[in-house]
Design an enzyme around this catalytic site. Structure first.
Site, PDB file in Angstrom:
ATOM      1  N   ARG A 341       1.922   9.424 -11.204  1.00  0.00           N
ATOM      2  CA  ARG A 341       0.708  10.152 -10.825  1.00  0.00           C
ATOM      3  C   ARG A 341       0.821  11.634 -11.143  1.00  0.00           C
ATOM      4  O   ARG A 341      -0.194  12.304 -11.367  1.00  0.00           O
ATOM      5  CB  ARG A 341       0.426   9.937  -9.338  1.00  0.00           C
ATOM      6  CG  ARG A 341      -0.129   8.534  -9.051  1.00  0.00           C
ATOM      7  CD  ARG A 341       0.020   8.169  -7.593  1.00  0.00           C
ATOM      8  NE  ARG A 341      -0.581   6.902  -7.228  1.00  0.00           N
ATOM      9  CZ  ARG A 341      -0.046   5.700  -7.414  1.00  0.00           C
ATOM     10  NH1 ARG A 341       1.125   5.591  -8.026  1.00  0.00           N
ATOM     11  NH2 ARG A 341      -0.660   4.595  -7.021  1.00  0.00           N
ATOM     12  N   SER A 482      -4.829  -3.352  -1.590  1.00  0.00           N
ATOM     13  CA  SER A 482      -4.198  -3.002  -2.868  1.00  0.00           C
ATOM     14  C   SER A 482      -4.296  -1.504  -3.119  1.00  0.00           C
ATOM     15  O   SER A 482      -5.392  -0.951  -3.252  1.00  0.00           O
ATOM     16  CB  SER A 482      -4.865  -3.761  -4.017  1.00  0.00           C
ATOM     17  OG  SER A 482      -4.524  -3.152  -5.241  1.00  0.00           O
ATOM     18  N   ASP A 630       9.688  -3.635   0.051  1.00  0.00           N
ATOM     19  CA  ASP A 630      10.680  -3.675  -1.037  1.00  0.00           C
ATOM     20  C   ASP A 630      12.110  -3.564  -0.526  1.00  0.00           C
ATOM     21  O   ASP A 630      13.063  -3.779  -1.269  1.00  0.00           O
ATOM     22  CB  ASP A 630      10.428  -2.519  -2.020  1.00  0.00           C
ATOM     23  CG  ASP A 630       9.252  -2.820  -2.940  1.00  0.00           C
ATOM     24  OD1 ASP A 630       8.977  -4.028  -3.144  1.00  0.00           O
ATOM     25  OD2 ASP A 630       8.624  -1.873  -3.431  1.00  0.00           O
TER      26      ASP A 630
END
Ligand code: NAP
Length: 749
Positions: A341, A482, A630
């Site tokens: 980003r 999302s 994760d």
């Protein structure tokens, strides 16, 4: 273009006649003979001396006494004369071909060969013509004549065949097999495409080399110039020593394609001239950085590598000796989401954005290249430092071709939003794996905003985005949680009229919102809804990309489970949507101190000091699961080292990540003597001793690094197979593991 596969049914040719026994004809003849790809190789040359020399050098088996004789006896005729001589040579022998004979050539221009063939055979019935298979070996040298014949000239080079529309697959396979026998890789492409590609990659560079040497040689005292010419000049102009006759032939035969690319080049050269005259360093830097990036990428292709060097390695094995220490101060690799980003928003900002700690992974490099293609000047990356000369929200230019995003799903979904509001058309493509991922989840809501987007088959890439489509802000209730869809719509919202707001059904990562705020673009957050108003601008900033908390997690667990450990992790990203690992470890009794807290580019960062502390098993709160999704593989290792039972529930998503992380971890733990209970949405782990053994990561980098951490408390050596992917997400894991005192050695098979 396609690699041709040669059917096993191809038989060795009986007689091949090579017409024109020069460098290419002689080399091909010699290679065919040495490799047994023809029973008999006959040569013909208009110069009897060349023919005699060829025979005495063993380049050919027999010398034909005439052109006619050479053609009459051959099953395959190879024309290896200059391109402009083809028509005259063929005219003399057009009625002499054997039935079913194949005519092929080696000329550097294919359109002119095909035209010559059409002219010559126009008055001959199709069944009486030879079968035509045009060819071009992409290999050569500045020498000419049979004396320079070299049977390994084509080895490890490409040969392009341009079969005609009425192609004869058997004949194509036959010619292909002959070239393959010389060690060449055979490709196929269309005639026009070949001539365009070669005009750009071979013909124009030769033209420039001839012209530059000629210009400089005529300039003042040319001896001076050549005397002081550095290696660069020598390398760059080597091809100006090529055969002048052959090259003038080539330019005249491929004039249309050459002129097209020459005009383009002349315009670009004129722009560079203007930039120098106007002291315009931005334009110069733009061209040079883009060119350097393209050349570096080309070098990597030439050496058979993808963006990151490790991609090439077949199997990487971690060998972990049991025990070891976890001590010191380290900074782990930069956060991937933020690296990505920072390039996007830095490019859209007004002013120069400086980035440090940039993660040079494939995804962020693909994004970087895409913005360069859209006219943004970007320096670096150089040891994590990148300088982006932002062009403003409306300053992007149309890229010269489709934007290739490699394997980056995040990249494609974010780009879709950003490009939906541009004034130019774009196409987004990716590698084979990305090309199977669903894109309608972003395309459909973007269409509701007014975007015109086409997706490929079944809503997959490529995505074709039409420019100049006015966007209108809207409210969108995401059907699924999302971060990519949310980010995509917010980026499109910058270009939309009015307000764009997105409500998420469950919390997702909020890096885009935070970084937009960091660039001075206000994003409002109310409960589960993020919103912004279009038409604003971004201000360049400095971003020291925080260390990735997901990478830091391995070392947090490593320190927590190793008696005597004391480790400081510097500048770790503390985004509240990512800190589940800290909350869970603390709940298990982990000792983690937070210091030096600050905000960078809208994101909280801090140093973490983690010390050993005996852990206890817990029921992991389900609200922490999305915040540590994760990190579970390494948390399972913490659970094995804890006293009592740890229970994970509500983690179905873990089963559809890069691997079924729950099952793969359970299998690996079993191999180390640890029994677990796998449930449909989680796992139960009882604290126990870890043995030695061999485990498989199934290509999942997080699994590999988790078992590396397990070795700190193991009783025997742990061998971890399939660790190549660690390099893409955490390039210096091995070095840092060694630095803190883990006993890792890495083997490449
Ligand atoms: P070369 O060494 O000069 O050989 C050309 C051969 O063609 C010579 O034997 C020459 O005979 C003969 N020839 C010339 N004009 C002729 C005519 N009007 N009629 C009959 N025979 C004639 O050149 P080369 O480098 O091998 O190039 C041959 C072909 O390969 C060209 O089409 C070229 O485009 C292509 N090619 C060249 C390279 C390269 O790097 N050199 C690479 C790929 C493809 P003489 O001995 O009497 O001159």
């Amino acid at each position: 273009m396609s690699d041709s596969t040669i059917p096993a049914s191809v038989e060795i040719v009986d007689t091949v006649s090579v017409i024109g026994l020069g460098l290419i004809g002689g080399s091909f003849a010699k290679a065919l003979k040495e490799n047994g790809a023809a029973r008999r190789v006959v040569g013909f040359d208009r110069s009897p001396d060349e023919l005699t020399l060829g025979l005495s050098m063993g380049v050919i088996d027999d010398a034909a006494s005439s052109l006619k004789q050479a053609v009459e006896c051959a099953d395959v005729v190879v024309l290896a004369v200059p391109v402009r001589a083809v028509e005259a040579v063929l005219t003399d022998v057009k009625r002499c071909f054997k039935e079913n004979a194949i005519l092929t050539d080696v000329g550097s221009v294919k359109g002119s060969f095909v035209k010559a063939v059409e002219n010559v055979f126009a008055d001959i019935a199709p069944e009486d013509r030879p079968i035509i298979v045009p060819g071009h070996p992409i290999a050569g040298s500045e020498k000419s004549g049979v004396a320079a014949a070299n049977s390994s000239l084509f080895s490890n080079h490409k040969v392009i065949l341009t079969p005609l529309s009425e192609r004869n697959p058997q004949a194509v396979a036959q010619i292909s097999a002959m070239w393959s026998s010389c060690g060449a890789t055979v490709l196929e492409m269309g005639v026009d495409h070949h001539d365009d590609v070669l005009a750009a990659t071979s013909h124009l560079p030769h033209l420039i080399a001839f012209s530059l040497v000629d210009t400089l040689a005529g300039e003042g005292d040319s001896k001076e110039i050549f005397k002081y010419a550095a290696g660069g000049f020598r390398d760059f102009t080597r091809i100006a020593a090529s055969d002048p006759v052959m090259w003038s032939d080539i330019f005249l035969s491929n004039s249309a394609s050459t002129l097209k690319v020459l005009d383009h080049f002349a315009d670009d050269l004129a722009a560079l001239r203007d930039a120098i005259a106007n002291q315009d360093s931005k334009t110069l830097l733009g061209v040079f950085t883009r060119a350097k990036a393209a050349r570096d990428h080309f070098s990597r292709i030439l050496s058979g590598q993808a963006y990151t060097t490790i991609m090439n390695t077949k199997n990487v094995i971690f060998k972990m000796k049991p025990g070891g220490e976890v001590k010191g101060v380290i900074r782990v690799a930069g956060d991937k989401s933020m690296s990505h980003r920072s390039i996007m928003l830095g490019s859209l900002a007004d002013g120069v954005t400086e980035v440090e700690g940039f993660l040079e992974g494939e995804d962020s490099l693909a994004t970087l290249q895409a913005f360069r293609d859209m006219g943004v000047v970007i320096e670096g990356p150089d040891e994590g430092r990148v300088k982006i000369y932002g062009v403003g929200v409306n300053g992007l230019k149309q890229p010269p071709g489709p934007i290739y995003l490699g394997n980056s799903g995040t990249g494609m979904r974010l780009f879709a939003g950003l490009l939906a509001g541009q004034t130019f058309d774009t196409e987004l493509t990716g590698d084979a794996s990305l090309s199977t991922r669903p894109m309608e989840r972003v395309a459909a809501p973007l269409r509701l905003m007014g975007a015109v987007i086409e997706t490929g088959d079944q809503g997959r890439p490529p995505m074709k985005i039409k420019g100049s489509s006015p966007l209108k802000g809207m409210h969108y209730d995401m059907p699924m949680a999302s971060a990519q869809v949310k980010s995509c719509l917010l980026l499109a919202g910058i270009y939309a009229e009015g307000e764009t707001s997105v409500t998420e059904p469950a919390p997702t990562r909020d890096h885009t919102e935070r970084m937009l705020n960091g660039f001075g673009y206000p994003v409002r957050r109310e409960g589960a809804t993020a919103s912004l108003v279009g038409g604003g601008s971004l201000k360049a900033t400095k971003i020291d990309v925080p260390a990735d908390i997901s990478s830091a997690a391995f070392f947090m667990v490593a320190a927590s489970i190793t008696p005597g450990a004391h480790l400081t992790l510097k500048h770790v990203g503390m985004n509240p949507t990512r800190v589940g690992i800290i909350n869970i470890l603390r709940a298990m009794g982990g000792k983690i101190e937070v210091s030096n807290e600050s905000i960078v580019g809208g994101e909280p960062v801090a140093d973490l000091t983690v010390s050993y502390s005996p852990l206890k098993g817990i029921n992991i709160p389900e609200d922490q699961v999305p915040l540590a999704i994760d990190e579970f593989p390494v948390l399972f290792i913490a659970a094995v080292c804890a006293e009592g039972k740890t229970v994970l529930t509500g983690a179905e998503e873990l089963r559809v990540k890069e691997s079924d992380r729950i099952q793969v971890m359970a299998d690996g733990l079993k191999a180390l003597g640890v029994e677990t209970l796998v449930t449909p949405d989680g796992i139960e782990i009882e604290g126990s001793e870890i043995g030695g053994g061999s485990v498989y990561s199934h290509g999942d980098h997080r699994i590999a690094m988790s078992f590396a951490v397990a070795s700190l408390r193991a009783k025997g050596e742990i061998i971890i197979n399939d660790c190549a992917n660690v390099a893409t997400s955490f390039p210096n894991f091995e070095a840092l593991a060694k630095q803190v005192g883990m006993q890792i050695s890495v083997e490449h098979e």
